[in-house]
Design a protein around this motif. Structure first.
Motif, PDB file in Angstrom:
ATOM      1  N   GLY A   2      76.375 122.478  86.519  1.00  0.00           N
ATOM      2  CA  GLY A   2      75.159 121.828  86.065  1.00  0.00           C
ATOM      3  C   GLY A   2      75.178 121.522  84.580  1.00  0.00           C
ATOM      4  N   TYR A   3      75.738 122.435  83.789  1.00  0.00           N
ATOM      5  CA  TYR A   3      75.803 122.207  82.349  1.00  0.00           C
ATOM      6  C   TYR A   3      76.743 121.054  82.017  1.00  0.00           C
ATOM      7  CZ  TYR A   3      73.222 126.532  81.615  1.00  0.00           C
ATOM      8  OH  TYR A   3      72.256 127.505  81.610  1.00  0.00           O
ATOM      9  N   ARG A   4      77.822 120.961  82.759  1.00  0.00           N
ATOM     10  CA  ARG A   4      78.757 119.853  82.528  1.00  0.00           C
ATOM     11  C   ARG A   4      78.077 118.516  82.831  1.00  0.00           C
ATOM     12  NH1 ARG A   4      82.583 118.395  79.250  1.00  0.00           N
ATOM     13  NH2 ARG A   4      83.660 116.649  80.129  1.00  0.00           N
ATOM     14  N   ALA A   5      77.252 118.490  83.871  1.00  0.00           N
ATOM     15  CA  ALA A   5      76.521 117.268  84.217  1.00  0.00           C
ATOM     16  C   ALA A   5      75.529 116.915  83.098  1.00  0.00           C
ATOM     17  CB  ALA A   5      75.800 117.439  85.546  1.00  0.00           C
ATOM     18  N   ILE A   6      74.905 117.920  82.504  1.00  0.00           N
ATOM     19  CA  ILE A   6      73.982 117.668  81.397  1.00  0.00           C
ATOM     20  C   ILE A   6      74.749 117.099  80.198  1.00  0.00           C
ATOM     21  CG2 ILE A   6      72.462 118.766  79.699  1.00  0.00           C
ATOM     22  CD1 ILE A   6      71.665 120.742  81.956  1.00  0.00           C
ATOM     23  N   ALA A   7      75.910 117.673  79.905  1.00  0.00           N
ATOM     24  CA  ALA A   7      76.731 117.174  78.798  1.00  0.00           C
ATOM     25  C   ALA A   7      77.165 115.732  79.057  1.00  0.00           C
ATOM     26  CB  ALA A   7      77.952 118.074  78.600  1.00  0.00           C
ATOM     27  N   TRP A  63      75.157 121.919  73.254  1.00  0.00           N
ATOM     28  CA  TRP A  63      74.564 123.054  73.958  1.00  0.00           C
ATOM     29  C   TRP A  63      75.112 123.132  75.383  1.00  0.00           C
ATOM     30  CZ3 TRP A  63      71.357 122.912  78.304  1.00  0.00           C
ATOM     31  CH2 TRP A  63      70.776 124.130  78.660  1.00  0.00           C
ATOM     32  N   ALA A  64      75.122 122.010  76.085  1.00  0.00           N
ATOM     33  CA  ALA A  64      75.590 121.993  77.476  1.00  0.00           C
ATOM     34  C   ALA A  64      77.101 122.223  77.558  1.00  0.00           C
ATOM     35  CB  ALA A  64      75.208 120.671  78.140  1.00  0.00           C
ATOM     36  N   ARG A  65      77.858 121.662  76.613  1.00  0.00           N
ATOM     37  CA  ARG A  65      79.307 121.860  76.632  1.00  0.00           C
ATOM     38  C   ARG A  65      79.655 123.334  76.453  1.00  0.00           C
ATOM     39  NH1 ARG A  65      82.756 117.489  75.796  1.00  0.00           N
ATOM     40  NH2 ARG A  65      84.128 118.742  74.515  1.00  0.00           N
ATOM     41  N   VAL A  66      79.005 123.986  75.514  1.00  0.00           N
ATOM     42  CA  VAL A  66      79.269 125.413  75.276  1.00  0.00           C
ATOM     43  C   VAL A  66      78.905 126.222  76.513  1.00  0.00           C
ATOM     44  CG1 VAL A  66      78.534 127.415  73.926  1.00  0.00           C
ATOM     45  CG2 VAL A  66      79.111 125.270  72.778  1.00  0.00           C
ATOM     46  N   ARG A  67      77.773 125.940  77.128  1.00  0.00           N
ATOM     47  CA  ARG A  67      77.334 126.667  78.330  1.00  0.00           C
ATOM     48  C   ARG A  67      78.263 126.444  79.521  1.00  0.00           C
ATOM     49  NH1 ARG A  67      74.351 127.397  74.809  1.00  0.00           N
ATOM     50  NH2 ARG A  67      72.448 128.506  74.565  1.00  0.00           N
ATOM     51  N   SER A  68      78.946 125.279  79.514  1.00  0.00           N
ATOM     52  CA  SER A  68      79.859 124.997  80.625  1.00  0.00           C
ATOM     53  C   SER A  68      81.259 125.554  80.373  1.00  0.00           C
ATOM     54  CB  SER A  68      79.955 123.488  80.863  1.00  0.00           C
ATOM     55  OG  SER A  68      80.677 122.854  79.824  1.00  0.00           O
ATOM     56  N   GLY A  69      81.467 126.142  79.185  1.00  0.00           N
ATOM     57  CA  GLY A  69      82.769 126.710  78.873  1.00  0.00           C
ATOM     58  C   GLY A  69      83.662 125.781  78.078  1.00  0.00           C
TER      59      GLY A  69
END
Length: 122
Positions: A2-7, A63-69
């Motif tokens: 989901g975070y990658r999709a946000i990024a 923010w989203a990239r960091v959360r996705s690893g």
């Protein structure tokens, strides 16, 4: 996932923002009310470039990239995705002037068309 999709969505929104800033003024040729939102977007883009205003899309993407690893952007969106890819690294100022020229031409064209419409109505 989901975070990658946000990024990815933030990156896509960045491209859409830049395209709108560059070409959105041409919408005002047919729809004069489109000029005011475009003026706001162009003014904000100018503030990002000249004053260094923060871009909320870059903040969201990082923010989203960091959360996705993934690692955050090493620089801003333009430096990461456009400089050195769309135009050479040593031509940043030229690219900015070209963009400003396109915006100015779109506004000048809109002004000419609006004036012609007023003259026709009179």
């Amino acid at each position: 996932m989901g975070y990658r999709a946000i990024a990815d969505a933030a990156m896509t929104a960045h491209f859409a923002f830049l395209l709108y800033v560059m070409f959105g003024g041409f919408l005002a040729w047919r729809r004069p009310a489109a000029f005011w939102p475009h003026l706001c977007f162009a003014a904000y883009a100018l503030g990002i470039v000249t004053i260094g205003w923060p871009c909320p899309l870059t903040t969201l993407e990082n923010w989203a990239r960091v959360r996705s690893g993934a690692a955050p952007l090493r620089a801003g969106f333009i430096d990461t995705y456009l400089t050195g890819v769309i135009y050479p690294t040593d031509q940043v100022l030229t690219a900015r002037f070209v963009m400003a020229g396109v915006v100015a031409a779109s506004w000048a064209g809109a002004a000419v068309l609006w004036r012609r419409r007023r003259v026709k109505k009179a």
